[in-house]
Design an enzyme around this catalytic site. Structure first.
Site, short mmCIF file in Angstrom:
data_model
loop_
_atom_site.label_atom_id
_atom_site.label_comp_id
_atom_site.label_asym_id
_atom_site.label_seq_id
_atom_site.Cartn_x
_atom_site.Cartn_y
_atom_site.Cartn_z
N GLU A 184 -5.92 15.61 -16.16
CA GLU A 184 -5.85 14.88 -17.44
C GLU A 184 -5.88 15.85 -18.61
O GLU A 184 -5.46 15.53 -19.71
CB GLU A 184 -7.04 13.92 -17.55
CG GLU A 184 -6.98 12.80 -16.54
CD GLU A 184 -8.34 12.12 -16.37
OE1 GLU A 184 -8.36 11.06 -15.74
OE2 GLU A 184 -9.37 12.65 -16.83
N GLY A 211 -10.66 2.05 -13.20
CA GLY A 211 -10.29 0.95 -12.31
C GLY A 211 -10.33 -0.37 -13.08
O GLY A 211 -11.25 -0.61 -13.87
N ASP A 226 -6.18 2.13 -10.82
CA ASP A 226 -6.45 1.39 -9.57
C ASP A 226 -7.11 0.06 -9.90
O ASP A 226 -7.46 -0.19 -11.06
CB ASP A 226 -7.35 2.22 -8.65
CG ASP A 226 -8.68 2.57 -9.32
OD1 ASP A 226 -8.77 3.68 -9.89
OD2 ASP A 226 -9.59 1.73 -9.33
N1 SAH Z 1 -12.28 14.03 -6.56
C1 SAH Z 1 -11.72 13.13 -7.52
C2 SAH Z 1 -12.80 12.46 -8.25
C3 SAH Z 1 -12.36 11.28 -8.95
S1 SAH Z 1 -13.74 10.36 -9.47
C4 SAH Z 1 -10.76 13.90 -8.38
O1 SAH Z 1 -11.18 14.71 -9.22
O2 SAH Z 1 -9.57 13.70 -8.21
C5 SAH Z 1 -12.90 9.11 -10.34
C6 SAH Z 1 -12.58 9.41 -11.76
O3 SAH Z 1 -11.69 8.41 -12.21
C7 SAH Z 1 -13.77 9.34 -12.69
O4 SAH Z 1 -13.60 10.28 -13.71
C8 SAH Z 1 -13.75 7.90 -13.21
O5 SAH Z 1 -14.08 7.85 -14.58
C9 SAH Z 1 -12.34 7.41 -12.99
N2 SAH Z 1 -12.13 6.16 -12.22
C10 SAH Z 1 -10.90 5.72 -11.88
N3 SAH Z 1 -10.98 4.61 -11.11
C11 SAH Z 1 -12.30 4.34 -10.97
C12 SAH Z 1 -13.03 3.33 -10.24
N4 SAH Z 1 -12.40 2.42 -9.51
N5 SAH Z 1 -14.38 3.35 -10.30
C13 SAH Z 1 -15.03 4.31 -11.02
N6 SAH Z 1 -14.39 5.30 -11.70
C14 SAH Z 1 -13.04 5.33 -11.68
#
Ligand code: SAH
Length: 257
Positions: A12, A79, A217
């Site tokens: 991002e 999400g 998502d």
């Molecule tokens: N290892 C992964 C971690 C992603 S954690 C990576 O770096 O690719 C998920 C991230 O997306 C967090 O920053 C959160 O803010 C966001 N996010 C997207 N969908 C989410 C969901 N369903 N629940 C919680 N956070 C979500």
């Protein structure tokens, strides 16, 4: 004073760092890289915080106390918690809450102990600018994201909404849990892991805060399937495109204060 721009995922932040213009400076502190420079004509400090409330809060604190940013904008993915909000839509937070804060019965569920509040507001001016930036970006979508990538994620014309954003230290992949969050916190549009922590720090330091999220998502059992591809091929361009339009508006609004 620069504007602080945070993201929780490197993808991002990547295109924004590439677009930074000089004079540039990089400070490495507490396992974070703080990139100072000019972005779309505005002085900024860009930083990738990593995921979760602690990572976000410590990074926001450093932006304020070490880099003296005058406001913080958080851009990332989230999400969906609402049937009105689909993958590819943009949500700008007008209020944020930490959905996993619960010191009951000492305090009400969601209330931040001793701060006497559960909800934090997105700054009105920043929120307006991020909505305008999101709408302008949607009008220009085809020049940022390829037709194949839009088709893969079934993105047509993204909608831009403003509303309640929930933050907590869980990647939500359980539909029943997501539904229970919506019942306890009515009006929630999406769930993520950082925004309300940044908003709390900004509240405590008296700095404006804006949070913009693109929906990656549905916060259900399918949430992790295409997550990495979405972040890489779609979210990175959303962060860039929204800020390209929003930052000059934000800069103008902050100078007028
Ligand atoms: N290892 C992964 C971690 C992603 S954690 C990576 O770096 O690719 C998920 C991230 O997306 C967090 O920053 C959160 O803010 C966001 N996010 C997207 N969908 C989410 C969901 N369903 N629940 C919680 N956070 C979500």
């Amino acid at each position: 004073m620069p504007i602080g721009i945070m993201s929780a995922i490197p993808e991002e932040n990547r295109r924004l760092v590439e677009a930074l213009e000089g004079p540039e400076d990089v400070v490495i502190d507490g396992m974070r890289e703080y990139h100072s420079g000019t972005l779309f004509g505005e002085p900024v400090v860009l930083v990738f915080s990593r995921c979760g409330k602690v990572a976000a809060a410590t990074t926001a604190t450093a932006l304020i106390s070490r880099f003296d940013v005058r406001s913080i904008v958080f851009t990332g993915v989230a999400g969906s918690l609402s049937s009105d909000v689909r993958v590819g839509d943009i949500v700008v937070a007008d209020r944020l809450v930490q959905h996993d804060m619960d010191a009951s019965p000492l305090f009400d569920a969601f209330e931040i102990p001793l701060l006497h509040r559960s909800y934090f507001d997105g700054d009105r001016g920043l929120t307006r600018a991020l909505i305008a930036g999101g709408e302008a970006f949607v009008g220009d979508l085809a020049s940022h994201v390829t037709p194949d990538d839009l088709a893969q994620f079934a993105i047509g014309t993204p909608r831009v909404s403003r509303g309640l954003v929930l933050s907590g230290d869980q990647f939500v992949t359980d539909r029943a849990y997501a539904r229970s969050l919506c019942e306890r916190l009515p009006g929630a549009l999406c769930v993520e892991m950082e925004g309300a922590a940044v908003a709390q720090v900004c509240f405590e330091y008296g700095r404006p805060c804006g949070v913009v999220r693109v929906i990656s998502d549905a916060a259900d059992e399918t949430a992790a399937f295409d997550f990495t591809a979405f972040v890489d091929r779609v979210a990175t361009h959303f962060s860039y495109g929204i800020l390209e339009h929003a930052l000059p508006i934000i800069g103008g609004a902050l100078r007028a204060r």
